[in-house]
Enzyme design. Structure first.
Site, PDB file in Angstrom:
ATOM      1  N   HIS B 325      40.096  48.350  46.942  1.00 24.59           N
ATOM      2  CA  HIS B 325      40.107  48.193  45.496  1.00 24.59           C
ATOM      3  C   HIS B 325      38.718  48.257  44.884  1.00 24.59           C
ATOM      4  O   HIS B 325      38.576  48.589  43.698  1.00 24.59           O
ATOM      5  CB  HIS B 325      40.768  46.869  45.109  1.00 24.59           C
ATOM      6  N   GLY B 326      37.696  47.894  45.643  1.00 27.57           N
ATOM      7  CA  GLY B 326      36.366  47.948  45.052  1.00 27.57           C
ATOM      8  C   GLY B 326      35.303  47.520  46.032  1.00 27.57           C
ATOM      9  O   GLY B 326      35.570  46.751  46.960  1.00 27.57           O
TER      10      GLY B 326
END
Lengths: 380, 473
Positions: B325-326
């Protein structure tokens, strides 16, 4: 529970569709929405709204793109909202006989990052008019004003998607009132609902309400409500004076309202120290501006600063926080660039500024006429 | 190009016109492929090259894998695909993160090292299409599918614009066969597709952007310790915002594809009605969780290698899912928390799962509320940019700052409370039923009325066209 499946005969992945009379449903929904939207549009027109172009990063970028290859015959105006409201572009053209005019001012932004961009990233060698609003120009933040730097960055990274969206919006904006993204956006309308807050609630500061209708070439014409509705104009004056009433990032609304009211009545504090320069900072600020203006003039460009009028307590606040001698006069002296200050020219005075910062729409053309003559004369 | 933009409206109308024109199927597919490239290039044209690179390499890698039975050669071409795809992803998404951490470690060792700041722009949707193309090569390698029959079909599978930049992540077996024969939506599919598009945009533009994002931004952006009510409202607002932003994109993508006659899989199904965390992950970002299950958790051994390995595999899968996700340690913490939750749930189910009272409605309800509470805590790490901010908010939520700043006006508190009550209530009531089933049972006038309200609220909500949160992943 899945709403999709593999069709066992064809082995194809499929989605289920609810069995409803979709033709009829779609037609009814379409007609209801068309009728509701028409009603919405008519309602807001009845409230005094007119079609207006939105002032967006993309609309600024469109004109910045024109500046990229603008020849020496062009005049570019930059500055803050006063340049947008006070300079009437058709009048300027008529008065100067020069059709080549680009408006690159931006409301609420310092012009300095824009000037720096034009000097460093173009070969422009025409005429550059830089409008000065003391609170934005002579502020510690002006050299790296995030709004202005954001605009410049937006232009340099302006994606095809953003361009397409801009052109699509231009199809709607001259025709419909309800597409106005500021005042008539559902989110803003919801936020306008007044409800009693908790006793210790701390608020942020006011946003600026609708002040203008904007033209295709980014000229702002003051909205008639600001002129005719005195309570509305008072509210806007309070917002300008509120800049001096701030004591922290957040305040109790009642405290803020009373400080604003005091400021409007003339009992204001100067702008807070995080905005005003120390003398040493001011000198290096002027030297940096001089380096750009010198560079611009060396390649044949002409540049001039202008100081449009302000009025009432806002004018007094600006004078107290940014004394002319230390700011405007020093700017001209240190950079060697000519300037036109409204106080020095009777023909630039006597105009009406309903909310103390911008000219009413009808007064912009005569002001522009006088200003254009002075600018032409100063740059001759 | 954003679905929630006027330019997309014109783009899609033109594309629909071409798709329903009397043209050969191959020409229509070429139109779709070209439109997909335009759709992607509209953000940043040079990054189309990455799509082409990924497409060409995976096409040839899968072809080579299928043409040989020699295990070494099959593995070699699989690794070519994996290295290219994960290499690009690592460079663009994790390059700065890795460099920052390396610098921190070196500096902690007392070495004065300060590298030049890398100027890396993240290509939009790279995490999504990387996983999608990798699934193709992996499926061919695992003999789950045969290579696509035509390069055009495969390129369209990689690039199909409705789901290209934010999912659903589609498997080759789901989409490639749909390109083989002419597809057009009938009136029912077209209208339902437009209905889903409207619903998806409503979720994004009205619920996520208008009703919830301001509160979430204020609370997570605040530098002060907040009052408990404000902290809770901010976290609840983000819980709703992230769902409506992402599920809204997926719903719109499914609707757009359906208008063209193609079926995409469900990506969300009432996640805030989940009872337990395995249930949550069967409802939240379904196509990612099934991807991680099939290509990571199961190959790691899944639950076949004993209890300890199962927990280790769960943690690895969820931590990597968080990192997907990041590139920030807060995302790792978010994934790790979910790994802990899933592991704890396995333990608890072992103790109580077979007890008769465990299926009493009131117990189910209590577990559902507990699940929602714990999920809401994870969103703090997902949204906060630093651990200190996350810690400060968690403390506020649990009464540690009774004198904290009260920054939310009553209007926003009411908007968030009403929106989240309605959302969680709908998720609970629809947890075992599909939207299609609900609409099938509803009278036509009601469906028309709801559609009208959604559409009208979209029209009056016109705004700045905010990007979808998941585009950055």
């Amino acid at each position: 529970m899945h709403s999709y499946t593999f069709n066992s005969k064809t082995e194809l992945f499929e989605r289920g569709v609810p069995k409803r009379p979709w033709g009829r449903i779609g037609l009814i929904a379409f007609l209801v929405v068309v009728a509701a939207t028409a009603g919405w549009e008519l309602y807001w027109r009845g409230q005094g709204y007119e079609p207006s172009y939105d002032s967006t990063d993309s609309s600024w970028s469109e004109f910045r793109a024109k500046a990229q290859n603008a020849g020496p015959e062009y005049t570019i105006i930059t500055g803050s909202s006063r340049a947008l409201f006070d300079i009437d572009l058709p009048t300027w053209r008529t008065e100067t006989g020069n059709e080549h005019l680009i408006q690159l001012a931006k409301e609420g932004a310092s012009p300095l990052p824009i000037v720096r961009d034009l000097v460093q990233n173009t070969n422009f060698s025409g005429t550059l008019i830089v409008s000065v609003a003391p609170g934005l120009f002579f502020s510690k933040r002006s050299m790296h004003d995030s709004d202005a730097e954001g605009l410049v960055k937006h232009y340099h990274n302006w994606s095809p998607a953003q361009k397409m969206e801009h052109w699509a919006n231009l199809l709607m904006e001259p025709t419909f009132v309800f597409v106005e993204k500021g005042a008539l956006n559902l989110g803003n309308l919801l936020q306008e609902m007044e409800m009693p807050n908790r006793p210790n609630y701390l608020a942020g500061y006011d946003g600026v309400p609708k002040l203008s209708n904007d033209t295709r070439e980014r000229q702002a014409r003051m909205w008639s409500k600001v002129v005719t509705d005195t309570a509305y104009a008072r509210r806007v004056r309070g917002i300008w004076m509120g800049f001096s009433a701030r004591t922290g990032p957040l305040m109790r609304p009642a405290d803020y309202a009373s400080k604003k009211a005091e400021a409007v009545a003339g009992q204001f504090m100067p702008m807070p120290p995080f905005i005003r320069f120390t003398p040493g900072e001011r000198d290096s600020f002027f030297m940096e501006i001089k380096s750009w203006t010198d560079q611009f003039r060396q390649r044949g460009g002409k540049i001039i600063f202008i100081r449009p009028p302000s009025a009432g307590m806002l004018y007094k606040l600006e004078e107290q926080s940014f004394p002319r001698k230390e700011t405007w006069d020093a700017l001209l002296e240190k950079t060697g660039v000519p300037g036109i200050h409204f106080e020095d020219h009777p023909e630039l005075q006597g105009f009406e500024l309903p909310e103390w910062s911008h000219l009413r729409a009808e007064h912009a053309p005569p002001f522009t006429k006088a200003l254009a003559r002075l600018v032409v004369s100063a740059l001759r | 190009m954003l679905f929630n933009s006027l330019s997309f409206f014109f783009f899609f109308a033109l594309l629909l016109g071409l798709h329903y024109a009397p043209l050969p199927w191959r020409v229509k597919k070429a139109n779709l492929l070209l439109a997909s490239y335009i759709f992607y290039a509209a953000w940043n044209p040079p990054f189309v090259v990455l799509l082409w690179l990924s497409t060409v390499v995976d096409w040839f890698a899968a072809k080579k894998i299928s043409q040989t039975e020699e295990p070494g050669r099959r593995r070699l071409f699989l690794w070519v695909s994996i290295v290219l795809n994960l290499g690009l992803l690592s460079y663009f998404k994790y390059g700065k993160f890795l460099l920052d951490n390396f610098t921190a470690i070196v500096q902690a060792a007392g070495i004065d090292y300060q590298p030049a700041a890398p100027d890396i722009i993240l290509p939009i949707g790279i995490s999504f299409y990387t996983f999608q193309t990798m699934a193709y090569t992996l499926d061919v390698y695992l003999r789950q599918t045969k290579p696509a029959g035509s390069f055009l079909d495969f390129a369209l599978f990689v690039t199909f614009f409705p789901q290209l930049v934010a999912g659903p992540i589609v498997r080759p077996t789901e989409l490639v066969p749909q390109f083989e024969t002419p597809k057009q939506a009938n009136l029912q599919q077209l209208m339902w597709g437009l209905g889903l598009l409207t619903l998806g945009l409503f979720q994004k533009m009205v619920v996520a952007d208008t009703l919830l994002s301001k509160t979430s931004d204020m609370v997570f952006g605040s530098e002060q310790a907040l009052h408990g009510l404000d902290a809770w409202m901010g976290v609840l607002a983000f819980s709703g915002q992230i769902f409506c932003d992402f599920a809204g994109y997926s719903t719109a993508a499914i609707g757009i594809a359906l208008c063209l006659g193609f079926a995409l899989p469900e990506n969300f199904h009432c996640p805030y009605g989940a009872v337990g965390f395995s249930d949550f992950w069967r409802r939240w970002h379904i196509t990612l969780s099934s991807w991680l299950r099939d290509y990571l958790y199961i190959p790691l051994g899944g639950n076949r290698l004993g209890a300890t390995r199962t927990y280790v595999n769960l943690m690895i899968t969820m931590v990597l899912g968080g990192l997907w996700h990041g590139a920030n340690w807060t995302f790792v913490a978010w994934g790790a928390l979910h790994g802990v939750y899933l592991s704890a749930e396995r333990v608890v189910r072992g103790w109580w799962g077979h007890k008769p009272w465990a299926s009493f409605p009131i117990v189910t309800m209590v577990f559902a509320v507990g699940t929602f509470y714990l999920i809401a805590l994870t969103w703090v790490f997902f949204r906060a940019t630093t651990f200190s901010k996350a810690g400060q908010l968690l403390a506020s939520m649990h009464g540690w700052h009774p004198e904290g700043a009260q920054i939310l006006p009553t209007t926003q508190i009411i908007l968030v409370a009403a929106t989240m009550t309605a959302m969680v209530g709908m998720h609970w009531s629809m947890r075992n039923v599909t939207l299609e089933a609900v609409v099938s049972r509803s009278p036509a006038w009601l469906v028309a009325a709801v559609w009208s309200v959604l559409l009208f609220s979209l029209i009056i909500n016109q705004g700045g066209g905010n990007a979808f949160i998941y585009f950055q992943f």
